[in-house]
Design a protein around this motif. Sequence first.
Motif, short mmCIF file in Angstrom:
data_model
loop_
_atom_site.label_atom_id
_atom_site.label_comp_id
_atom_site.label_asym_id
_atom_site.label_seq_id
_atom_site.Cartn_x
_atom_site.Cartn_y
_atom_site.Cartn_z
N ILE A 21 0.84 -1.19 0.00
CA ILE A 21 0.00 0.00 0.00
C ILE A 21 0.88 1.24 0.00
CG2 ILE A 21 -1.72 1.33 1.27
CD1 ILE A 21 -2.76 -1.26 2.42
N LEU A 22 0.61 2.17 -0.91
CA LEU A 22 1.31 3.44 -0.98
C LEU A 22 0.30 4.56 -0.77
CD1 LEU A 22 3.55 2.77 -4.13
CD2 LEU A 22 4.16 2.45 -1.74
N THR A 23 0.79 5.72 -0.38
CA THR A 23 -0.10 6.87 -0.20
C THR A 23 0.37 8.02 -1.08
OG1 THR A 23 1.18 7.73 1.67
CG2 THR A 23 -0.61 6.20 2.16
N LEU A 24 -0.56 8.89 -1.40
CA LEU A 24 -0.27 10.00 -2.31
C LEU A 24 -1.13 11.20 -1.94
CD1 LEU A 24 1.00 11.18 -4.93
CD2 LEU A 24 -0.90 10.16 -6.18
N VAL A 80 4.67 -0.38 -9.82
CA VAL A 80 5.50 -1.52 -10.24
C VAL A 80 6.86 -1.48 -9.54
CG1 VAL A 80 6.67 -2.57 -12.20
CG2 VAL A 80 4.33 -1.74 -12.45
N GLN A 81 7.47 -0.31 -9.50
CA GLN A 81 8.79 -0.19 -8.88
C GLN A 81 8.78 -0.57 -7.41
OE1 GLN A 81 9.96 3.85 -9.66
NE2 GLN A 81 10.20 3.52 -11.87
N ASN A 82 7.67 -0.27 -6.72
CA ASN A 82 7.57 -0.56 -5.29
C ASN A 82 6.88 -1.89 -5.00
OD1 ASN A 82 8.43 2.03 -3.58
ND2 ASN A 82 7.45 2.75 -5.46
N HIS A 83 6.54 -2.62 -6.07
CA HIS A 83 5.86 -3.91 -5.91
C HIS A 83 4.59 -3.73 -5.07
CE1 HIS A 83 9.48 -5.71 -7.58
NE2 HIS A 83 10.18 -5.06 -6.66
N ALA A 84 3.90 -2.62 -5.30
CA ALA A 84 2.70 -2.30 -4.53
C ALA A 84 1.46 -2.64 -5.33
CB ALA A 84 2.69 -0.84 -4.13
N ALA A 85 0.36 -2.77 -4.61
CA ALA A 85 -0.90 -3.15 -5.25
C ALA A 85 -1.88 -2.00 -5.35
CB ALA A 85 -1.55 -4.31 -4.50
N VAL A 86 -1.75 -0.99 -4.48
CA VAL A 86 -2.76 0.06 -4.43
C VAL A 86 -2.12 1.35 -3.92
CG1 VAL A 86 -3.50 -0.48 -2.08
CG2 VAL A 86 -5.10 0.65 -3.63
N VAL A 87 -2.67 2.48 -4.38
CA VAL A 87 -2.28 3.80 -3.87
C VAL A 87 -3.52 4.44 -3.26
CG1 VAL A 87 -1.39 6.08 -4.42
CG2 VAL A 87 -0.50 4.10 -5.63
N LEU A 88 -3.39 4.92 -2.03
CA LEU A 88 -4.50 5.55 -1.34
C LEU A 88 -4.26 7.04 -1.16
CD1 LEU A 88 -5.15 2.94 1.52
CD2 LEU A 88 -6.29 3.11 -0.70
N GLN A 114 7.34 6.50 5.00
CA GLN A 114 8.08 5.97 3.86
C GLN A 114 7.18 5.42 2.76
OE1 GLN A 114 8.80 5.28 7.04
NE2 GLN A 114 10.67 6.50 7.23
N ILE A 115 5.90 5.17 3.06
CA ILE A 115 5.03 4.64 2.02
C ILE A 115 4.40 5.77 1.20
CG2 ILE A 115 4.54 2.59 3.40
CD1 ILE A 115 1.74 3.72 3.92
N ASP A 116 4.65 7.03 1.57
CA ASP A 116 4.12 8.16 0.80
C ASP A 116 5.05 8.39 -0.40
OD1 ASP A 116 2.22 10.86 1.25
OD2 ASP A 116 4.02 11.17 0.05
N VAL A 117 4.48 8.37 -1.60
CA VAL A 117 5.27 8.48 -2.83
C VAL A 117 5.08 9.83 -3.51
CG1 VAL A 117 5.29 5.98 -3.22
CG2 VAL A 117 3.41 7.38 -4.15
N THR A 118 4.53 10.80 -2.79
CA THR A 118 4.25 12.10 -3.41
C THR A 118 5.51 12.74 -3.96
OG1 THR A 118 2.39 12.43 -1.88
CG2 THR A 118 3.22 14.37 -3.06
N GLU A 119 6.57 12.83 -3.15
CA GLU A 119 7.79 13.49 -3.59
C GLU A 119 8.44 12.74 -4.75
OE1 GLU A 119 8.84 16.41 -2.74
OE2 GLU A 119 7.19 16.65 -1.32
N ALA A 120 8.43 11.41 -4.68
CA ALA A 120 9.01 10.62 -5.77
C ALA A 120 8.24 10.84 -7.06
CB ALA A 120 9.00 9.14 -5.39
N LEU A 121 6.91 10.95 -6.95
CA LEU A 121 6.10 11.16 -8.15
C LEU A 121 6.26 12.58 -8.69
CD1 LEU A 121 4.20 9.78 -10.06
CD2 LEU A 121 2.28 10.39 -8.60
#
Length: 231
Positions: free
Chosen positions: A52-55, A160-168, A179-186
């Motif tokens: 699970i990732l967050t954005l 795909v890069q994080n092998h994650a299934a969903v973004v919340l 660390q699961i927040d991908v806002t800055e990376a995106l």
Amino acid sequence: MRIVRRPGQGGAWAARGLRSVVFLLGLALFGGAALPGAAQDTAAEAAAQSQILTLDWERLYDGSLWGQRVRREIAAASQALTTENNRIADDLIAEERSLTERRATMAPQAFRAEAEAFDQRATGIRAAQKAKAQALNRRLEDERQAFIAQVVPLLDQILVQNHAAVVLDSRVIIRGLAQIDVTEALIALVNDELGEGSAISDPAEDGADAPDAPQTGAPAAAPTEAPAPGQ
């Protein structure tokens, strides 16, 4: 009670004690310095293992070169429209004052005809200026939808890069690892791949099939509709 030491035993104990002190100092100096790296490795592993990732969509848009460009352009266009409305309003006020002053010297029918013509012209001007403000609002939304349409494939890359299934949406998360927040990376990926987005000639068309954005409020300040001329 006396402790009987054998000859040379005191020196051996002293040497062992000295080695213990050196060892403990080494832990304090080098072990402590290694802790942040270890913590980072642990956090990275936790993020990599999370499905699970967050954005934060609003922060993504505001932090992107695209969103910043739109903010500048909309603000400039809104200010220009306000200036134009104020100028037109001043002209209409001056024209209305002139008509009022000339009323005493005009025939009633002539005055009535001129007053009706003035009212019709002022109504048309107000409608035209209101349409310009509405066009700015549509442009703001079109840019947002076009941005989302372009970002979704990049978000798939992050998954795909994080092998994650969903973004919340991060707003619905009560508590979680930062660390699961991908806002800055995106943001970095979007800026690198899309830049300011000005190459997209028709954001309304490109964003027509874009998924609905999370309801996080406008990504940039919506143009305030300036007072219509003559009001």
